[in-house]
Design a protein around this motif. Structure first.
Motif, short mmCIF file in Angstrom:
data_model
loop_
_atom_site.label_atom_id
_atom_site.label_comp_id
_atom_site.label_asym_id
_atom_site.label_seq_id
_atom_site.Cartn_x
_atom_site.Cartn_y
_atom_site.Cartn_z
N LEU A 117 0.90 -1.21 0.04
CA LEU A 117 0.01 0.00 0.11
C LEU A 117 0.69 1.21 0.14
CD1 LEU A 117 -2.78 -0.99 2.33
CD2 LEU A 117 -3.06 -0.95 -0.02
N ALA A 118 1.78 1.26 0.96
CA ALA A 118 2.81 2.38 0.94
C ALA A 118 3.30 2.77 -0.67
CB ALA A 118 3.84 2.09 1.68
N VAL A 119 3.78 1.68 -1.23
CA VAL A 119 4.22 1.85 -2.81
C VAL A 119 3.37 2.29 -3.52
CG1 VAL A 119 5.21 0.30 -4.68
CG2 VAL A 119 6.35 0.24 -2.16
N ILE A 120 2.13 1.67 -3.56
CA ILE A 120 1.13 2.16 -4.52
C ILE A 120 0.86 3.64 -4.42
CG2 ILE A 120 -1.29 2.19 -5.01
CD1 ILE A 120 0.26 -0.25 -6.00
N ARG A 121 0.86 4.08 -2.97
CA ARG A 121 0.51 5.40 -2.41
C ARG A 121 1.48 6.62 -3.22
NH1 ARG A 121 0.82 7.39 3.47
NH2 ARG A 121 1.52 9.66 2.95
N ALA A 122 3.12 5.88 -2.98
CA ALA A 122 4.04 6.61 -3.45
C ALA A 122 3.97 7.15 -4.96
CB ALA A 122 5.41 5.99 -2.90
N ASN A 123 3.67 5.82 -5.55
CA ASN A 123 3.72 5.90 -7.04
C ASN A 123 2.29 6.93 -7.36
OD1 ASN A 123 5.69 4.15 -7.30
ND2 ASN A 123 4.34 2.33 -7.87
N GLU A 124 1.23 6.89 -6.76
CA GLU A 124 0.25 7.90 -7.08
C GLU A 124 0.50 9.31 -6.85
OE1 GLU A 124 -3.05 7.56 -8.49
OE2 GLU A 124 -2.13 5.67 -9.11
N HIS A 125 1.50 9.36 -5.72
CA HIS A 125 1.70 10.93 -5.60
C HIS A 125 2.74 11.32 -6.69
CE1 HIS A 125 0.01 12.13 -1.95
NE2 HIS A 125 0.24 10.92 -1.26
N ARG A 126 3.80 10.38 -7.14
CA ARG A 126 4.54 10.73 -8.11
C ARG A 126 3.90 10.94 -9.64
NH1 ARG A 126 7.86 6.07 -9.45
NH2 ARG A 126 6.11 5.83 -10.74
N ASP A 127 2.88 10.03 -9.96
CA ASP A 127 2.33 10.23 -10.98
C ASP A 127 1.33 11.22 -11.30
OD1 ASP A 127 3.74 8.35 -11.88
OD2 ASP A 127 2.33 6.62 -11.66
N HIS A 128 0.48 11.61 -10.24
CA HIS A 128 -0.61 12.66 -10.18
C HIS A 128 -0.41 13.48 -9.05
CE1 HIS A 128 -2.37 9.85 -12.78
NE2 HIS A 128 -2.26 8.88 -12.14
N PRO A 129 0.66 14.51 -9.09
CA PRO A 129 0.99 15.48 -8.12
C PRO A 129 -0.28 16.17 -7.94
CG PRO A 129 2.03 16.00 -10.03
CD PRO A 129 1.53 14.79 -10.38
N ALA A 130 -0.60 16.81 -6.65
CA ALA A 130 -1.55 17.76 -6.35
C ALA A 130 -1.52 19.14 -7.26
CB ALA A 130 -1.55 18.29 -4.89
N PRO A 131 -2.71 19.51 -7.60
CA PRO A 131 -2.65 20.92 -8.51
C PRO A 131 -2.14 22.04 -7.50
CG PRO A 131 -4.57 19.63 -8.55
CD PRO A 131 -3.82 18.96 -7.68
N ASP A 132 -1.67 23.12 -8.12
CA ASP A 132 -1.08 24.12 -7.45
C ASP A 132 -2.21 24.81 -6.67
OD1 ASP A 132 1.38 23.83 -8.52
OD2 ASP A 132 1.11 25.21 -10.14
N GLY A 133 -1.89 25.22 -5.42
CA GLY A 133 -2.78 25.64 -4.56
C GLY A 133 -3.42 24.83 -3.65
N LEU A 134 -3.57 23.56 -3.84
CA LEU A 134 -4.15 22.66 -3.21
C LEU A 134 -3.21 21.60 -2.29
CD1 LEU A 134 -6.72 21.15 -5.71
CD2 LEU A 134 -6.93 22.66 -3.84
N VAL A 135 -3.49 21.51 -1.21
CA VAL A 135 -2.68 20.60 -0.23
C VAL A 135 -2.76 19.10 -0.75
CG1 VAL A 135 -2.21 19.91 1.93
CG2 VAL A 135 -3.12 22.20 1.51
N ALA A 136 -1.75 18.59 -0.69
CA ALA A 136 -1.55 17.17 -1.30
C ALA A 136 -2.19 16.39 -0.03
CB ALA A 136 -0.31 16.61 -1.60
N LEU A 137 -3.04 15.33 -0.35
CA LEU A 137 -3.67 14.15 0.38
C LEU A 137 -2.62 13.28 0.73
CD1 LEU A 137 -7.20 13.55 -0.96
CD2 LEU A 137 -6.62 14.79 0.87
#
Length: 63
Positions: free
Chosen positions: A42-62
């Motif tokens: 689950l940690a690897v999947i989450r890290a890949n999602e953050h890398r592939d789909h970063p949070a848009p500017d002005g929003l806080v990343a989940l």
């Protein structure tokens, strides 16, 4: 230290690390190994999602 505590809490909540009733060492070891592998997955999947789909500017990343 805080990072380690967060990891243990996530392991308990997401991977079911706290769901086993200990009776013997071997079944406990198997359960903990599977729970930690699930948590690592689950940690690897989450890290890949953050890398592939970063949070848009002005929003806080989940998390």
């Amino acid at each position: 230290r805080w990072r380690i505590e967060e990891t243990f809490q996530a392991g308990k909540g997401l991977a079911g690390l706290d769901e086993h009733q200990v009776r013997r060492f071997t079944p406990w070891l198997r359960w903990v190994t599977l729970a930690m592998l699930a948590h690592a997955f689950l940690a690897v999947i989450r890290a890949n999602e953050h890398r592939d789909h970063p949070a848009p500017d002005g929003l806080v990343a989940l998390s």
